[in-house]
Write a protein that holds these residues in place. Structure first.
Motif, PDB file in Angstrom:
ATOM      1  N   SER A 104      16.797   8.745  -4.367  1.00  0.00           N
ATOM      2  CA  SER A 104      15.565   8.039  -4.707  1.00  0.00           C
ATOM      3  C   SER A 104      15.820   6.546  -4.891  1.00  0.00           C
ATOM      4  N   ASP A 105      16.930   6.217  -5.544  1.00  0.00           N
ATOM      5  CA  ASP A 105      17.275   4.803  -5.752  1.00  0.00           C
ATOM      6  C   ASP A 105      17.523   4.106  -4.411  1.00  0.00           C
ATOM      7  N   MET A 106      18.225   4.798  -3.515  1.00  0.00           N
ATOM      8  CA  MET A 106      18.470   4.227  -2.187  1.00  0.00           C
ATOM      9  C   MET A 106      17.164   4.051  -1.426  1.00  0.00           C
ATOM     10  N   SER A 107      16.259   4.999  -1.583  1.00  0.00           N
ATOM     11  CA  SER A 107      14.978   4.959  -0.879  1.00  0.00           C
ATOM     12  C   SER A 107      14.192   3.712  -1.263  1.00  0.00           C
ATOM     13  N   ALA A 108      14.200   3.368  -2.541  1.00  0.00           N
ATOM     14  CA  ALA A 108      13.478   2.178  -3.006  1.00  0.00           C
ATOM     15  C   ALA A 108      14.036   0.931  -2.329  1.00  0.00           C
ATOM     16  N   GLU A 109      15.356   0.864  -2.222  1.00  0.00           N
ATOM     17  CA  GLU A 109      16.008  -0.297  -1.601  1.00  0.00           C
ATOM     18  C   GLU A 109      15.697  -0.355  -0.102  1.00  0.00           C
ATOM     19  N   ALA A 164      12.036  -1.341   0.589  1.00  0.00           N
ATOM     20  CA  ALA A 164      11.808  -2.781   0.390  1.00  0.00           C
ATOM     21  C   ALA A 164      12.260  -3.557   1.620  1.00  0.00           C
ATOM     22  N   LYS A 165      13.425  -3.187   2.156  1.00  0.00           N
ATOM     23  CA  LYS A 165      13.932  -3.843   3.356  1.00  0.00           C
ATOM     24  C   LYS A 165      13.023  -3.568   4.549  1.00  0.00           C
ATOM     25  N   SER A 166      12.535  -2.337   4.670  1.00  0.00           N
ATOM     26  CA  SER A 166      11.640  -1.972   5.772  1.00  0.00           C
ATOM     27  C   SER A 166      10.346  -2.767   5.719  1.00  0.00           C
ATOM     28  N   ASP A 167       9.825  -2.956   4.508  1.00  0.00           N
ATOM     29  CA  ASP A 167       8.592  -3.741   4.354  1.00  0.00           C
ATOM     30  C   ASP A 167       8.803  -5.181   4.819  1.00  0.00           C
ATOM     31  N   GLU A 168       9.960  -5.738   4.501  1.00  0.00           N
ATOM     32  CA  GLU A 168      10.274  -7.097   4.946  1.00  0.00           C
ATOM     33  C   GLU A 168      10.305  -7.175   6.472  1.00  0.00           C
ATOM     34  N   LEU A 169      10.944  -6.175   7.082  1.00  0.00           N
ATOM     35  CA  LEU A 169      11.076  -6.166   8.541  1.00  0.00           C
ATOM     36  C   LEU A 169       9.721  -5.964   9.225  1.00  0.00           C
ATOM     37  N   LYS A 170       8.873  -5.122   8.649  1.00  0.00           N
ATOM     38  CA  LYS A 170       7.539  -4.912   9.221  1.00  0.00           C
ATOM     39  C   LYS A 170       6.732  -6.210   9.196  1.00  0.00           C
ATOM     40  N   LYS A 171       6.836  -6.927   8.079  1.00  0.00           N
ATOM     41  CA  LYS A 171       6.123  -8.200   7.962  1.00  0.00           C
ATOM     42  C   LYS A 171       6.645  -9.204   8.985  1.00  0.00           C
ATOM     43  N   GLN A 208      16.841   2.479   8.976  1.00  0.00           N
ATOM     44  CA  GLN A 208      16.452   3.872   8.778  1.00  0.00           C
ATOM     45  C   GLN A 208      17.638   4.812   8.974  1.00  0.00           C
ATOM     46  N   GLU A 209      18.466   4.525   9.985  1.00  0.00           N
ATOM     47  CA  GLU A 209      19.639   5.358  10.249  1.00  0.00           C
ATOM     48  C   GLU A 209      20.644   5.264   9.099  1.00  0.00           C
ATOM     49  N   LYS A 210      20.750   4.071   8.524  1.00  0.00           N
ATOM     50  CA  LYS A 210      21.629   3.872   7.375  1.00  0.00           C
ATOM     51  C   LYS A 210      21.199   4.764   6.212  1.00  0.00           C
ATOM     52  N   PHE A 211      19.886   4.849   5.985  1.00  0.00           N
ATOM     53  CA  PHE A 211      19.362   5.682   4.903  1.00  0.00           C
ATOM     54  C   PHE A 211      19.624   7.160   5.177  1.00  0.00           C
ATOM     55  N   GLU A 212      19.413   7.572   6.431  1.00  0.00           N
ATOM     56  CA  GLU A 212      19.663   8.974   6.776  1.00  0.00           C
ATOM     57  C   GLU A 212      21.125   9.335   6.544  1.00  0.00           C
ATOM     58  N   SER A 272      19.871  19.118  -2.765  1.00  0.00           N
ATOM     59  CA  SER A 272      20.371  18.910  -1.405  1.00  0.00           C
ATOM     60  C   SER A 272      19.531  19.668  -0.385  1.00  0.00           C
ATOM     61  N   ALA A 273      19.054  20.853  -0.760  1.00  0.00           N
ATOM     62  CA  ALA A 273      18.182  21.616   0.143  1.00  0.00           C
ATOM     63  C   ALA A 273      16.885  20.848   0.393  1.00  0.00           C
ATOM     64  N   PHE A 274      16.381  20.200  -0.653  1.00  0.00           N
ATOM     65  CA  PHE A 274      15.170  19.400  -0.518  1.00  0.00           C
ATOM     66  C   PHE A 274      15.434  18.183   0.365  1.00  0.00           C
ATOM     67  N   ILE A 275      16.573  17.539   0.179  1.00  0.00           N
ATOM     68  CA  ILE A 275      16.935  16.364   0.976  1.00  0.00           C
ATOM     69  C   ILE A 275      17.050  16.743   2.450  1.00  0.00           C
ATOM     70  N   ILE A 276      17.709  17.861   2.732  1.00  0.00           N
ATOM     71  CA  ILE A 276      17.869  18.311   4.117  1.00  0.00           C
ATOM     72  C   ILE A 276      16.517  18.616   4.746  1.00  0.00           C
ATOM     73  N   SER A 277      15.608  19.215   3.977  1.00  0.00           N
ATOM     74  CA  SER A 277      14.281  19.534   4.523  1.00  0.00           C
ATOM     75  C   SER A 277      13.516  18.269   4.863  1.00  0.00           C
ATOM     76  N   ASN A 278      13.768  17.185   4.133  1.00  0.00           N
ATOM     77  CA  ASN A 278      13.121  15.898   4.419  1.00  0.00           C
ATOM     78  C   ASN A 278      13.745  15.210   5.624  1.00  0.00           C
ATOM     79  N   VAL A 279      15.083  15.250   5.719  1.00  0.00           N
ATOM     80  CA  VAL A 279      15.781  14.562   6.804  1.00  0.00           C
ATOM     81  C   VAL A 279      15.541  15.250   8.142  1.00  0.00           C
ATOM     82  N   TYR A 280      15.601  16.597   8.136  1.00  0.00           N
ATOM     83  CA  TYR A 280      15.538  17.337   9.389  1.00  0.00           C
ATOM     84  C   TYR A 280      14.240  18.123   9.602  1.00  0.00           C
ATOM     85  N   GLY A 281      13.371  18.100   8.618  1.00  0.00           N
ATOM     86  CA  GLY A 281      12.174  18.943   8.679  1.00  0.00           C
ATOM     87  C   GLY A 281      11.250  18.685   9.847  1.00  0.00           C
ATOM     88  N   TYR A 282      11.329  17.501  10.456  1.00  0.00           N
ATOM     89  CA  TYR A 282      10.451  17.177  11.580  1.00  0.00           C
ATOM     90  C   TYR A 282      11.257  16.919  12.851  1.00  0.00           C
TER      91      TYR A 282
END
Length: 365
Positions: free
Chosen positions: A121-126, A129-136, A161-165, A181-191
Motif C-alpha cells: 500500500s505504501d509503495m502504491s501511494a508513491e 503520485a509518480k503516475s499522476d505527474e507523468l499523466k499531467k 507500472q512495471e516497477k510496481f508490479e 499475498s493471495a490478495f496481491i496476486i489476485s490484483n496483479v494477475y487477476g486481469y
C-alpha cells in the motif's frame, strides 16, 4: 448447604473466566468529525465489496470488535463515499487514529498480515503520485504537439507500472503463506492471461488454497479455460429488446461475433462505427453479430442501439456487471469480443478494428 452452593457458583464463575476467548478483529482508537455521520466497515471478498457493519463512534472514540472467518481486505469510511482507509484485517487488535474528512490518511496499526499488505500500500501511494505527474506531463506534451516527448513519457509511465508490479511480487515471494499475498496476486494477475494467473498462484504456499482470494483466482482460471480459443462456446439464452428469448446456439451455421458492450462504455461506443462497417460488409456472406449489453437501464441501452445504428441482434438481462453471459464468459472489461465459427467453436477473442476485419475477411473471402 448454602456454603456449598456458594462454592459451586464461585468455581463455575472462575472456570468460565478461564475459558479462552474467541479471537476477534478489534479496532480501537479515534476518528474525529464522525458525529452524526454513518461510518461503515466494508469487506472485499468473493462477492465483491459489501458493507459488513456500522461503527458506533461516541465522542470520536472507536471501540469495535467482530470475529472474521478469515483475514480479509477491509475499507473503513463514511457511508456512500469513496473516502476510505483500506487495510488487511485479521483477528488481532488494531488501532486507528484520524479524521473522517481525511480518513484515507488515518494512521492504522495491526498484525503481521496487515504489515505485509501495508508494504504494498505504501509503495502504491508513491507509484500513483509518480503516475499522476507523468499523466499531467503527457497531456501538456500533447497540447504542445510534442509527440516525441509523449512517447518518452509513455515509456516512463510503463516502466513505473512495471516497477510496481515487480515490487509487489517481491513482497509475495518473501511472504508466500500470507493471506495478503493471495490478495496481491489476485490484483496483479487477476486481469491477465491464463498462464500469468497460473504463474501467480504457483508463487503462493499451499496453505492458502482455502483463501477467498486464492479460490477466486482459481475459479477465474477455470472459467477462462472453459471459454478459451478452441473450446465450444457455452450456450446461453437472454431476452432481446422486445422481451423475446434469444439463444447463442440459434446462430450456428454462421460466423458469429459475440460483442459484450454497454451504452455507458466510452471505448465500446468509439468502436461501434467500425463494427457497423464490418456488419454491413459481411452480413450477407455468412456473418452475424450478437450484442450482449452490460447495461442496467433499458432506456439507455435502447437509445445507444438506435443512436449508433446497431442493426444486428441484441440481448441483455439488465444486470450490469452481473450479466449472466458476461459471468459465463469471464468478462472482466469491455468492449470484449468472442468470434465463433459456424459450429459454435471459439476461434478468436478480443479482436477489434482492423484486426477484427482482417480475421473476418480471411474467414469469408
Amino acid at each position: 448447604m448454602k456454603n456449598l452452593l456458594f462454592v459451586a457458583v464461585t468455581v463455575i464463575a472462575v472456570l468460565a473466566s478461564c475459558q479462552p476467548q474467541a479471537p476477534a478483529f478489534k479496532l480501537s482508537g479515534k476518528i474525529d468529525g464522525a458525529a452524526d455521520k454513518v461510518v461503515t466497515i466494508s469487506v472485499y471478498d468473493k462477492d465483491g465489496v459489501n458493507v459488513k457493519d456500522t461503527l458506533t463512534i461516541t465522542d470520536g472514540v472507536v471501540n469495535y470488535s467482530t470475529e472474521l472467518t478469515e483475514p480479509v481486505f477491509v475499507m473503513v469510511g463514511e457511508a456512500g463515499t469513496r473516502n476510505t482507509v483500506n487495510f488487511f484485517a485479521e483477528n488481532v487488535d488494531y488501532t486507528i487514529n484520524g479524521s473522517l474528512d481525511a480518513i484515507k490518511d488515518a494512521e492504522v496499526t495491526g498484525g503481521a498480515v496487515f504489515n505485509v499488505y501495508k508494504s504494498v500500500s505504501d509503495m502504491s501511494a508513491e507509484i500513483n503520485a509518480k503516475s499522476d505527474e507523468l499523466k499531467k506531463a503527457y497531456g501538456e506534451a500533447g497540447q504542445a504537439g510534442d509527440t516525441a516527448k509523449q512517447r518518452v513519457i509513455y515509456e516512463e509511465y510503463q516502466a513505473n507500472q512495471e516497477k510496481f508490479e515487480t515490487a509487489q511480487l517481491d513482497v509475495v515471494k518473501a511472504n508466500p503463506a500470507s493471506p495478503a499475498s493471495a490478495f496481491i496476486i489476485s490484483n496483479v494477475y487477476g486481469y491477465g492471461a491464463i498462464e500469468e494467473m497460473k504463474e501467480g498462484l504457483a508463487m503462493l504456499d499451499a496453505s492458502l488454497a482455502n483463501s477467498t482470494y486464492y479460490i477466486s483466482l482459481s475459479e477465474k482460471i477455470a472459467k477462462l479455460e472453459a471459454v478459451a480459443v478452441g473450446k465450444m462456446a457455452p450456450d446461453f439464452t437472454m431476452n432481446d429488446p422486445e422481451g423475446n428469448p434469444v439463444s447463442l446456439s440459434s446462430f450456428k451455421g454462421k460466423y458469429l461475433l459475440v460483442d459484450f458492450w454497454a451504452s455507458w462504455c466510452g471505448p465500446c461506443r468509439r468502436e461501434n462505427p467500425h463494427v457497423v462497417e464490418l456488419y454491413a460488409e459481411f452480413k450477407d456472406k455468412g456473418f452475424d453479430i450478437l450484442g450482449v449489453s452490460l447495461d442496467q437501464k433499458e432506456d439507455a441501452w435502447l437509445k445507444a442501439i438506435e443512436d449508433d445504428k446497431l442493426t444486428w441482434n441484441h440481448v441483455s438481462d439488465l444486470k450490469g456487471w452481473g450479466n449472466e453471459a458476461a459471468k459465463l464468459y469471464a468478462v472482466s472489461g469491455i468492449p470484449h469480443t468472442v468470434l465463433l465459427d459456424k459450429d459454435g467453436k471459439i476461434i478468436a477473442k478480443n479482436l477489434r478494428g482492423d484486426e477484427l476485419r482482417a480475421k473476418v475477411a480471411e474467414l469469408l473471402n
